[in-house]
Design a protein around this motif. Sequence first.
Motif, PDB file in Angstrom:
ATOM      1  N   ASN A 119      13.582 -46.857  -8.451  1.00  0.00           N
ATOM      2  CA  ASN A 119      14.420 -46.435  -9.572  1.00  0.00           C
ATOM      3  C   ASN A 119      15.079 -47.638 -10.244  1.00  0.00           C
ATOM      4  N   ALA A 120      15.224 -47.555 -11.551  1.00  0.00           N
ATOM      5  CA  ALA A 120      15.857 -48.649 -12.287  1.00  0.00           C
ATOM      6  C   ALA A 120      16.323 -48.147 -13.646  1.00  0.00           C
ATOM      7  N   HIS A 121      15.663 -48.571 -14.707  1.00  0.00           N
ATOM      8  CA  HIS A 121      15.988 -48.093 -16.052  1.00  0.00           C
ATOM      9  C   HIS A 121      15.803 -46.578 -16.139  1.00  0.00           C
ATOM     10  N   THR A 122      14.778 -46.080 -15.453  1.00  0.00           N
ATOM     11  CA  THR A 122      14.551 -44.644 -15.292  1.00  0.00           C
ATOM     12  C   THR A 122      14.047 -44.413 -13.870  1.00  0.00           C
ATOM     13  N   ALA A 123      13.669 -43.183 -13.594  1.00  0.00           N
ATOM     14  CA  ALA A 123      13.091 -42.866 -12.284  1.00  0.00           C
ATOM     15  C   ALA A 123      11.594 -43.141 -12.233  1.00  0.00           C
ATOM     16  N   GLY A 124      11.007 -43.588 -13.343  1.00  0.00           N
ATOM     17  CA  GLY A 124       9.548 -43.733 -13.366  1.00  0.00           C
ATOM     18  C   GLY A 124       9.052 -44.990 -14.030  1.00  0.00           C
ATOM     19  N   ASP A 125       9.773 -46.107 -13.882  1.00  0.00           N
ATOM     20  CA  ASP A 125       9.359 -47.360 -14.529  1.00  0.00           C
ATOM     21  C   ASP A 125       8.099 -47.929 -13.893  1.00  0.00           C
ATOM     22  N   ALA A 126       7.053 -48.043 -14.704  1.00  0.00           N
ATOM     23  CA  ALA A 126       5.789 -48.611 -14.229  1.00  0.00           C
ATOM     24  C   ALA A 126       5.633 -50.027 -14.764  1.00  0.00           C
ATOM     25  N   VAL A 127       5.160 -50.917 -13.921  1.00  0.00           N
ATOM     26  CA  VAL A 127       4.821 -52.280 -14.307  1.00  0.00           C
ATOM     27  C   VAL A 127       3.312 -52.362 -14.453  1.00  0.00           C
ATOM     28  N   ALA A 128       2.843 -52.882 -15.572  1.00  0.00           N
ATOM     29  CA  ALA A 128       1.409 -53.067 -15.798  1.00  0.00           C
ATOM     30  C   ALA A 128       1.085 -54.548 -15.662  1.00  0.00           C
ATOM     31  N   VAL A 129       0.250 -54.872 -14.692  1.00  0.00           N
ATOM     32  CA  VAL A 129      -0.080 -56.262 -14.380  1.00  0.00           C
ATOM     33  C   VAL A 129      -1.531 -56.528 -14.762  1.00  0.00           C
ATOM     34  N   GLY A 151      20.882 -45.637 -19.767  1.00  0.00           N
ATOM     35  CA  GLY A 151      20.958 -44.293 -20.297  1.00  0.00           C
ATOM     36  C   GLY A 151      21.457 -43.321 -19.252  1.00  0.00           C
ATOM     37  N   ASP A 152      21.469 -42.035 -19.623  1.00  0.00           N
ATOM     38  CA  ASP A 152      21.935 -41.031 -18.670  1.00  0.00           C
ATOM     39  C   ASP A 152      20.870 -40.661 -17.643  1.00  0.00           C
ATOM     40  N   ASP A 153      19.751 -41.410 -17.672  1.00  0.00           N
ATOM     41  CA  ASP A 153      18.714 -41.259 -16.647  1.00  0.00           C
ATOM     42  C   ASP A 153      18.475 -42.559 -15.897  1.00  0.00           C
ATOM     43  N   SER A 154      19.450 -43.474 -15.956  1.00  0.00           N
ATOM     44  CA  SER A 154      19.300 -44.785 -15.304  1.00  0.00           C
ATOM     45  C   SER A 154      19.882 -44.771 -13.894  1.00  0.00           C
ATOM     46  N   PHE A 155      19.555 -45.839 -13.150  1.00  0.00           N
ATOM     47  CA  PHE A 155      20.003 -45.968 -11.760  1.00  0.00           C
ATOM     48  C   PHE A 155      20.623 -47.360 -11.575  1.00  0.00           C
TER      49      PHE A 155
END
Length: 255
Positions: A119-129, A151-155
């Motif tokens: 969890n970070a900016h949202t619950a589903g942040d994906a990194v594309a490498v 935002g109100d969905d951040s952690f």
Amino acid sequence: MSWTELGDRCWVRRYDEWDLNVGLVVGSGGALVIDTRATAEEAEELLGHVREVTELPVRWVVNTHSHFDHVNGNGVFTEATAYAHENTVAAAGLAAVSFSVAKVIDLGDRRVELLYLGNAHTAGDAVAVVPDVNVFFLGDLVEESQPPQYGDDSFPLEWPDTLERIIGTMPAGAIVVPGHGAVVDAAFATAQRDEIGQVANTISDLHHAGTSLKDALKHTEGWPWDGADLQNAIKRAYGVLGPPRRPTIPLLGPG
């Protein structure tokens, strides 16, 4: 506003609208787009811009997270299979192929790896490498042109550790593409990790000291950015930590 080639057949384009970065990776089997902009009209423009560098079909779309400026153009890419973290699929109601921890997309003669590390900016942040050119598309886990957005969905309490884990996967010389702003490097990401950690630590210290949410929202010291921009971070963190305990006043013995 034009494509910047970061490595062999790997580009980024920075749009004026929302100062958004879009990624493009081309392999022998087709093209992959990372984030699709905020509207169908913007996505149509993006598709035209893709044609500036390749005639291969866009066969894959990756969404870094669920916010509208990154996903609302998906429907324009009718020939593409969309990929996003399972929490992003649920939050945005995407018609996409979900993954939980990692996914490899085969572009023919190269691959793009998708990672989810917490969890970070949202619950589903994906990194594309894109490993063959050492490029990391981080979405809004990192921002260059403004402070990270809570935002109100951040952690806010988990974000520093998640970003630290991502930085730990980067080889020397990694190229880092933030969701918004100029392309940066691992040193920039590390410095922003420290600032995000400062936010988390300041909130935790306030809570530990028994500061009420109302007073924490008025607090002005110890922030790396304007406290007015951190109201959601404070609210979200207090929601996790619960009501603060009142400071203990030591009893005085006879004397």
